[in-house]
Design a protein around this motif. Structure first.
Motif, short mmCIF file in Angstrom:
data_model
loop_
_atom_site.label_atom_id
_atom_site.label_comp_id
_atom_site.label_asym_id
_atom_site.label_seq_id
_atom_site.Cartn_x
_atom_site.Cartn_y
_atom_site.Cartn_z
N VAL A 149 0.85 -1.19 0.00
CA VAL A 149 0.00 0.00 0.00
C VAL A 149 0.88 1.23 0.00
O VAL A 149 1.81 1.35 0.80
N ARG A 150 0.58 2.12 -0.91
CA ARG A 150 1.27 3.41 -0.99
C ARG A 150 0.22 4.49 -0.85
O ARG A 150 -0.78 4.48 -1.56
N ASP A 189 -5.64 7.38 -1.32
CA ASP A 189 -5.72 8.79 -0.96
C ASP A 189 -6.81 8.92 0.09
O ASP A 189 -8.01 8.94 -0.22
N ALA A 190 -6.40 8.95 1.36
CA ALA A 190 -7.36 8.98 2.47
C ALA A 190 -8.16 10.27 2.49
O ALA A 190 -9.33 10.27 2.88
N ASP A 191 -7.55 11.40 2.07
CA ASP A 191 -8.26 12.67 2.08
C ASP A 191 -9.45 12.67 1.13
O ASP A 191 -10.49 13.25 1.42
N GLN A 192 -9.29 12.01 -0.02
CA GLN A 192 -10.37 11.95 -1.01
C GLN A 192 -11.17 10.67 -0.94
O GLN A 192 -12.12 10.48 -1.69
N GLY A 193 -10.79 9.75 -0.05
CA GLY A 193 -11.50 8.48 0.07
C GLY A 193 -11.32 7.59 -1.15
O GLY A 193 -12.19 6.80 -1.48
N MET A 194 -10.18 7.74 -1.84
CA MET A 194 -9.93 7.00 -3.08
C MET A 194 -8.96 5.85 -2.82
O MET A 194 -7.96 6.00 -2.13
N LEU A 195 -9.27 4.70 -3.39
CA LEU A 195 -8.43 3.52 -3.27
C LEU A 195 -8.38 2.85 -4.64
O LEU A 195 -9.43 2.56 -5.22
#
Length: 156
Positions: free
Chosen positions: A100-101, A137-143
């Motif tokens: 995970v990056r 991207d935790a800020d945008q809720g993107m995985l």
């Protein structure tokens, strides 16, 4: 005349056997060496609370390791140069491991083939047994789950 034709037949069979043996040997010699890493996981089992961990768990992944630092050394003309590669998390899903990056504001990922190659290929080459890399991207809720495939396996 029967002995001569038997000898010719044996010579023909031997020549065909040598030809296929030679081709098989050449194919074996030219086969690319598989890239396998001697660098194993040293799991960091103390997982800190973070929105990224929550996002991974909500997507069905189990986080099995927190941040890791992979030390690297390169020998160049007798000198040793040191570097390191950082893995933010290791997660599992369906028995497969994923590196995970997480997104970094100062180092945005370029969503092109060359951008992915530049940023993520080292992870996939160091750990070829992993199912892929998850970019998060935790800020945008993107995985996004990223896997390396052969160019002829492109999905349309």
């Amino acid at each position: 005349m029967g002995g001569f034709s038997d000898a010719m037949l044996m010579l023909l069979i031997a020549a065909i056997g040598l030809y296929f043996g030679y081709r098989g040997f050449r194919s074996w010699v030219r086969k690319p060496y598989p890239l396998r890493s001697g660098i194993g996981f040293i799991m960091n089992e103390e997982i800190m609370e973070h929105p990224a961990v929550d996002l991974l768990e909500a997507a069905g992944y189990e986080v099995v390791s927190d941040k890791l630092k992979v030390p690297l050394a390169f020998k160049v003309d007798g000198s040793i140069l040191h570097s390191r590669l950082f893995i933010d998390y290791i997660a599992t899903k369906g028995g497969e491991f994923y590196l995970v990056r997480t997104a970094r504001e100062r180092m945005p990922l370029e969503w092109t083939g060359s951008g992915l190659r530049k940023e993520l290929l080292p992870y996939l080459l160091l750990y070829p047994d992993c199912a892929g890399v998850i970019y998060l991207d935790a800020d945008q809720g993107m995985l996004k789950e990223i896997t390396l495939i052969a160019d002829d396996e492109e999905e349309g």
